[in-house]
Design an enzyme around this catalytic site. Structure first.
Site, mmCIF file in Angstrom:
data_model
loop_
_atom_site.group_PDB
_atom_site.id
_atom_site.type_symbol
_atom_site.label_atom_id
_atom_site.label_comp_id
_atom_site.label_asym_id
_atom_site.label_seq_id
_atom_site.Cartn_x
_atom_site.Cartn_y
_atom_site.Cartn_z
ATOM 1 C CB SER A 110 3.256 -3.535 -3.134
ATOM 2 O OG SER A 110 3.146 -2.095 -3.548
ATOM 3 C CE1 TYR A 111 6.150 2.323 1.765
ATOM 4 C CE2 TYR A 111 5.349 0.891 3.765
ATOM 5 C CZ TYR A 111 6.181 2.149 3.059
ATOM 6 O OH TYR A 111 6.766 3.163 4.129
ATOM 7 C CG HIS A 147 1.848 -4.302 -8.178
ATOM 8 N ND1 HIS A 147 3.119 -3.692 -8.125
ATOM 9 C CD2 HIS A 147 1.292 -4.109 -7.044
ATOM 10 C CE1 HIS A 147 3.329 -3.293 -6.905
ATOM 11 N NE2 HIS A 147 2.212 -3.668 -6.084
ATOM 12 C CG ASP A 172 4.188 -3.710 -11.045
ATOM 13 O OD1 ASP A 172 3.296 -2.773 -11.405
ATOM 14 O OD2 ASP A 172 4.649 -4.000 -10.140
ATOM 15 N N GLY A 188 0.919 -1.236 -0.014
ATOM 16 C CA GLY A 188 0.097 0.034 -0.014
ATOM 17 C C GLY A 188 0.916 1.386 0.110
#
Length: 442
Positions: free
Chosen positions: A179-180, A409, A352, A84
């Site tokens: 991701s994060y 992603h 991605d 996120g």
């Protein structure tokens, strides 16, 4: 003959009950998920509930745990965190990517994910930090606490969760995410290793870390996005060159891009407008789902499914609809604070554009150089079912960079079979096959 047949049936029935009770007895019965609404029959157990990480502050994290579908007592424990920051690991990882179920097209049931990672491991999904999904705090300041506090909370979560599930204390532990989670997972690994160093008793049996399409450094990942747009023909040569020449992304931050010039800002704004809303930047080759249409179809109990290149691009709307059904929240023991708003998803494959492989590949090479790791497996293709699964290289027998061909992603969502192969190789300590012969497990 009749009596003997009846006796064997009764013994078999009693034995099945005893096995089930014994399995549940070691774990918190109050967290057992007997069956989710619209769920197909399965042989593995599921648990969901809360772990209080700070009783005084009233801070609790929600989790969903699913055992391996075969011989869970012999398989490792894998933690998955979405990124996120602020996105749900239960909604993302568990019910969209690598968990055992996907939502059905009408948003009112579930169907099996045949490529779930619980074929290779027991899976634990946590909504972290507080404020994500159904995790919460009674202290308002906790919702702006930062990554270090999130890592400390997750360490506390793991300690208390393992008290609930003590048979997993000695199990091999793998930390994974996307991701994060490129920030969350390494910081959590440090927190667990620091705990091990100072503990005279229990120690986490941490065996490995894997992060997919990780956000590592904005000064590399942000320009990589625009390089991706340019290299895929999504923006013009002129615009791509302007961004490359005019933008200085050193020390870049989303909140205060202090060193980015006006000409750079104009160029990146134009690039974002050209790419537009009709392309999913998390997977640029897929069609998009139109929210107004799919939400109306769900309300009318119609199938909202829209298949593009083999995946349902409307799944996020079906998932949100499903998780906001009261009977689903009840079955998951979720939303115990009765939040006054609906559940929502959010407060590296080679397709991605958000965190493309371009930046990650460079950062991994630089990390290997910093650690003085030599190349032990040269960059080349790895194979899955006789086809190229992606490309990989290995440094120092410890650090591997791998891509998944055709993925986005959310790699397990876009390429579930190849992603499972990659994950299974990781938890079993096997190198990805670099020849065209399928592995024995394919």
């Amino acid at each position: 003959m009749g009596n003997k047949a009846w006796f064997s049936v009764v013994v078999g029935f009693v034995w099945l009950i005893l096995v089930n009770v014994n399995n549940v007895g070691a774990y918190p019965v109050e967290d057992l998920v007997v069956k989710l609404p619209g769920q197909p029959k399965v042989s593995f157990s599921q648990y969901a509930g809360y772990v209080d990480v700070d009783f005084n502050a009233g801070r609790s994290l929600f989790y969903y745990f699913v055992e391996a579908d075969n011989e869970p007592h012999k398989k490792p424990l894998t933690l998955w965190l979405n990124g996120g920051p602020g996105c749900s690991s239960v909604g993302g990882g568990a019910f969209t990517e690598l968990g055992p179920f996907y939502p059905t097209g009408d948003g009112r049931g579930l169907h099996r994910n045949s490529m779930s990672w619980n074929r290779a491991s027991n899976l634990l999904f946590v909504e972290s930090p507080a404020g994500v999904g159904w995790s919460y705090s009674n202290t308002t300041s906790d919702y702006n606490s930062g990554d270090a506090a999130a890592a400390n909370d997750m360490r506390e979560f793991m300690l208390k969760w393992l008290e609930k599930f003590p048979t997993y204390k000695s199990r091999d532990l793998f930390l994974t995410g996307e991701s994060y989670a490129g920030h969350y997972i390494p910081q959590l690994a440090i927190a667990l290793l620091d705990y091990n160093e100072h503990s005279t008793g229990f120690k986490f049996n941490l065996k490995g870390v894997a992060i997919g399409n990780p956000l590592l450094r904005l000064d590399r990942d942000i320009p990589a996005s625009y390089e991706f747009f340019w290299s895929h023909g999504m923006i013009s040569d002129e615009l791509g060159l302007t961004i490359m020449n005019e933008c200085d992304f050193d020390d870049y931050s989303l909140e205060t891009p202090h060193n980015v010039t006006e000409s750079c800002t104009n160029a990146t704004t134009e690039a974002n407008q050209i790419v537009g809303d009709y392309i999913d930047q998390y997977d640029v080759i897929l069609d998009v789902c139109y929210p107004s249409i799919v939400e109306q179809e769900l309300r009318l109990r119609k199938l909202a499914t829209k298949i593009s290149l083999g995946v349902d691009v409307c799944m996020s709307y079906e998932r949100r609809f499903y998780f906001n059904l009261p009977e689903v929240q009840h079955a998951l023991h979720a939303n115990r604070t009765k939040l006054p708003y609906p559940w929502s998803m959010c407060s590296r494959g080679d397709q991605d554009s958000v965190v493309p492989l371009l930046g990650s590949r460079t950062l991994i090479r630089e990390l290997a150089h910093e650690l003085k790791f030599k190349i032990t497996v040269p960059y080349g293709a790895w194979f899955h079912k006789g086809q190229v699964g992606g490309w990989a290289t290995e440094y120092g027998n410890l650090l591997t960079f791998a891509t998944v061909r055709g993925a986005s992603h959310m790699v397990p969502f876009a390429q579930p079979s190849r992603a499972l192969h990659l994950f299974s190789s990781f938890v079993h300590g096997r190198r990805l096959p670099n020849n065209t012969r399928p592995s024995i497990d394919d």
